[in-house]
Design an enzyme around this catalytic site. Structure first.
Site, PDB file in Angstrom:
ATOM      1  N   CYS A  26       0.807  -1.223   0.000  1.00  0.00           N
ATOM      2  CA  CYS A  26       0.000   0.000   0.000  1.00  0.00           C
ATOM      3  C   CYS A  26       0.839   1.271   0.000  1.00  0.00           C
ATOM      4  O   CYS A  26       0.297   2.373  -0.104  1.00  0.00           O
ATOM      5  CB  CYS A  26      -0.962  -0.006   1.182  1.00  0.00           C
ATOM      6  SG  CYS A  26      -2.231  -1.286   1.034  1.00  0.00           S
ATOM      7  N   HIS A  30      -1.877   2.713  -5.899  1.00  0.00           N
ATOM      8  CA  HIS A  30      -2.834   1.665  -6.237  1.00  0.00           C
ATOM      9  C   HIS A  30      -4.231   2.259  -6.202  1.00  0.00           C
ATOM     10  O   HIS A  30      -4.424   3.378  -5.726  1.00  0.00           O
ATOM     11  CB  HIS A  30      -2.710   0.472  -5.270  1.00  0.00           C
ATOM     12  CG  HIS A  30      -3.019   0.811  -3.853  1.00  0.00           C
ATOM     13  ND1 HIS A  30      -2.155   1.514  -3.035  1.00  0.00           N
ATOM     14  CD2 HIS A  30      -4.117   0.550  -3.094  1.00  0.00           C
ATOM     15  CE1 HIS A  30      -2.690   1.657  -1.831  1.00  0.00           C
ATOM     16  NE2 HIS A  30      -3.892   1.083  -1.851  1.00  0.00           N
ATOM     17  N   HIS A  32      -8.679   1.822  -5.729  1.00  0.00           N
ATOM     18  CA  HIS A  32      -9.794   1.124  -5.079  1.00  0.00           C
ATOM     19  C   HIS A  32     -11.108   1.628  -5.658  1.00  0.00           C
ATOM     20  O   HIS A  32     -11.226   2.785  -6.063  1.00  0.00           O
ATOM     21  CB  HIS A  32      -9.827   1.399  -3.571  1.00  0.00           C
ATOM     22  CG  HIS A  32      -8.774   0.707  -2.792  1.00  0.00           C
ATOM     23  ND1 HIS A  32      -8.781  -0.646  -2.548  1.00  0.00           N
ATOM     24  CD2 HIS A  32      -7.664   1.191  -2.173  1.00  0.00           C
ATOM     25  CE1 HIS A  32      -7.728  -0.970  -1.811  1.00  0.00           C
ATOM     26  NE2 HIS A  32      -7.030   0.133  -1.583  1.00  0.00           N
ATOM     27  N   HIS A  70     -12.170   9.500  -9.230  1.00  0.00           N
ATOM     28  CA  HIS A  70     -11.162   9.502 -10.293  1.00  0.00           C
ATOM     29  C   HIS A  70     -10.054  10.511 -10.008  1.00  0.00           C
ATOM     30  O   HIS A  70      -9.621  11.252 -10.888  1.00  0.00           O
ATOM     31  CB  HIS A  70     -11.812   9.723 -11.663  1.00  0.00           C
ATOM     32  CG  HIS A  70     -12.518   8.504 -12.145  1.00  0.00           C
ATOM     33  ND1 HIS A  70     -13.788   8.179 -11.706  1.00  0.00           N
ATOM     34  CD2 HIS A  70     -12.125   7.513 -12.980  1.00  0.00           C
ATOM     35  CE1 HIS A  70     -14.150   7.037 -12.281  1.00  0.00           C
ATOM     36  NE2 HIS A  70     -13.159   6.608 -13.052  1.00  0.00           N
ATOM     37  N   GLU A 109     -13.062  -0.308   1.278  1.00  0.00           N
ATOM     38  CA  GLU A 109     -12.074  -0.235   0.193  1.00  0.00           C
ATOM     39  C   GLU A 109     -12.010  -1.534  -0.587  1.00  0.00           C
ATOM     40  O   GLU A 109     -11.520  -1.566  -1.704  1.00  0.00           O
ATOM     41  CB  GLU A 109     -10.700   0.181   0.702  1.00  0.00           C
ATOM     42  CG  GLU A 109     -10.072  -0.763   1.680  1.00  0.00           C
ATOM     43  CD  GLU A 109      -8.731  -0.258   2.180  1.00  0.00           C
ATOM     44  OE1 GLU A 109      -7.747  -0.986   1.979  1.00  0.00           O
ATOM     45  OE2 GLU A 109      -8.661   0.835   2.757  1.00  0.00           O
TER      46      GLU A 109
END
Length: 119
Positions: A26, A30, A32, A70, A109
Protein backbone atom coordinates in the site's frame (compact mmCIF):
# COMPACT_ATOMS: atom_id res chain seq x y z
CA UNK A 1 -39.06 7.07 17.63
CA UNK A 2 -35.94 7.57 15.53
CA UNK A 3 -35.33 6.10 12.10
CA UNK A 4 -31.98 5.09 10.67
CA UNK A 5 -31.31 5.79 7.01
CA UNK A 6 -28.39 4.67 4.90
CA UNK A 7 -27.32 5.87 1.49
CA UNK A 8 -24.52 4.31 -0.54
CA UNK A 9 -22.09 6.01 -2.92
CA UNK A 10 -19.11 4.73 -4.88
CA UNK A 11 -15.92 6.35 -6.12
CA UNK A 12 -12.93 5.13 -8.06
CA UNK A 13 -9.73 6.61 -6.67
CA UNK A 14 -6.01 6.05 -6.49
CA UNK A 15 -3.80 6.49 -3.46
CA UNK A 16 -0.60 5.52 -1.75
CA UNK A 17 0.03 5.47 1.98
CA UNK A 18 3.23 7.45 2.53
CA UNK A 19 3.89 6.44 6.14
CA UNK A 20 4.23 2.72 5.45
CA UNK A 21 7.53 0.90 4.89
CA UNK A 22 8.64 0.89 1.26
CA UNK A 23 8.11 -2.87 0.97
CA UNK A 24 4.43 -2.65 2.00
CA UNK A 25 2.16 -2.95 -1.08
CA UNK A 26 0.00 0.00 0.00
CA UNK A 27 3.02 2.31 0.03
CA UNK A 28 2.89 2.18 -3.78
CA UNK A 29 0.25 3.86 -5.93
CA UNK A 30 -2.83 1.67 -6.24
CA UNK A 31 -6.55 2.07 -6.78
CA UNK A 32 -9.79 1.12 -5.08
CA UNK A 33 -13.49 1.15 -5.85
CA UNK A 34 -14.40 2.76 -2.55
CA UNK A 35 -17.94 2.26 -1.29
CA UNK A 36 -19.11 5.09 0.97
CA UNK A 37 -22.11 4.53 3.24
CA UNK A 38 -23.69 7.42 5.10
CA UNK A 39 -25.85 6.57 8.12
CA UNK A 40 -28.32 9.18 9.34
CA UNK A 41 -30.68 9.05 12.30
CA UNK A 42 -33.67 11.26 12.88
CA UNK A 43 -37.35 11.72 13.53
CA UNK A 44 -40.02 11.10 10.94
CA UNK A 45 -41.64 14.20 9.51
CA UNK A 46 -45.30 13.15 9.98
CA UNK A 47 -46.57 15.37 7.19
CA UNK A 48 -44.11 14.20 4.50
CA UNK A 49 -43.57 10.69 5.86
CA UNK A 50 -39.77 10.61 5.76
CA UNK A 51 -36.77 11.69 7.81
CA UNK A 52 -34.84 13.40 5.03
CA UNK A 53 -35.04 13.35 1.26
CA UNK A 54 -32.42 11.01 -0.24
CA UNK A 55 -32.05 13.58 -3.01
CA UNK A 56 -30.91 16.12 -0.39
CA UNK A 57 -28.24 13.68 0.82
CA UNK A 58 -27.05 13.23 -2.77
CA UNK A 59 -26.84 17.00 -3.25
CA UNK A 60 -24.69 17.32 -0.12
CA UNK A 61 -22.40 14.53 -1.29
CA UNK A 62 -21.99 15.59 -4.94
CA UNK A 63 -19.32 18.29 -4.33
CA UNK A 64 -17.40 15.96 -2.02
CA UNK A 65 -17.55 13.06 -4.46
CA UNK A 66 -16.39 15.37 -7.23
CA UNK A 67 -13.24 16.08 -5.20
CA UNK A 68 -12.59 12.35 -4.66
CA UNK A 69 -13.79 10.41 -7.69
CA UNK A 70 -11.16 9.50 -10.29
CA UNK A 71 -8.54 11.41 -8.31
CA UNK A 72 -5.34 10.64 -6.50
CA UNK A 73 -6.58 11.04 -2.94
CA UNK A 74 -3.14 12.16 -1.70
CA UNK A 75 -3.61 15.32 -3.79
CA UNK A 76 -6.87 16.27 -2.02
CA UNK A 77 -6.34 18.85 0.71
CA UNK A 78 -6.60 17.10 4.09
CA UNK A 79 -6.02 13.63 2.64
CA UNK A 80 -2.27 13.59 2.23
CA UNK A 81 -2.29 10.23 4.07
CA UNK A 82 -5.58 8.82 2.71
CA UNK A 83 -6.21 5.79 4.88
CA UNK A 84 -9.81 4.57 4.97
CA UNK A 85 -10.01 5.87 8.53
CA UNK A 86 -8.96 9.38 7.55
CA UNK A 87 -11.16 9.34 4.43
CA UNK A 88 -14.21 8.47 6.58
CA UNK A 89 -13.40 11.33 8.97
CA UNK A 90 -12.79 13.76 6.07
CA UNK A 91 -16.21 13.00 4.56
CA UNK A 92 -17.98 13.03 7.94
CA UNK A 93 -16.63 16.44 8.96
CA UNK A 94 -17.66 18.04 5.66
CA UNK A 95 -21.07 16.39 5.26
CA UNK A 96 -22.08 17.03 8.88
CA UNK A 97 -22.12 20.78 8.21
CA UNK A 98 -25.28 20.43 6.11
CA UNK A 99 -26.55 17.06 7.33
CA UNK A 100 -26.75 17.50 11.11
CA UNK A 101 -28.47 14.12 11.54
CA UNK A 102 -25.46 12.32 10.03
CA UNK A 103 -24.35 9.64 12.50
CA UNK A 104 -21.45 7.97 10.74
CA UNK A 105 -19.59 7.34 7.51
CA UNK A 106 -18.46 3.85 6.53
CA UNK A 107 -15.74 3.28 3.94
CA UNK A 108 -15.28 -0.05 2.20
CA UNK A 109 -12.07 -0.23 0.19
CA UNK A 110 -12.66 -3.89 -0.67
CA UNK A 111 -15.79 -6.08 -0.37
CA UNK A 112 -14.28 -7.67 2.76
CA UNK A 113 -13.08 -4.56 4.66
CA UNK A 114 -14.83 -1.59 6.19
CA UNK A 115 -14.09 1.30 8.51
CA UNK A 116 -16.66 3.47 10.29
CA UNK A 117 -16.28 6.95 11.77
CA UNK A 118 -17.36 7.89 14.37
CA UNK A 119 -18.37 4.81 16.31
Amino acid sequence: MKYELKQHFQIESARFLPHLPADHPCSRMHGHSFKIILTLKGDLDPQIGWVVDYHQITQVMQPLLKQLDHRVLNEVEGLENPTSELLAKWIYERALKTLPILQRVTIMETPATECTYPV
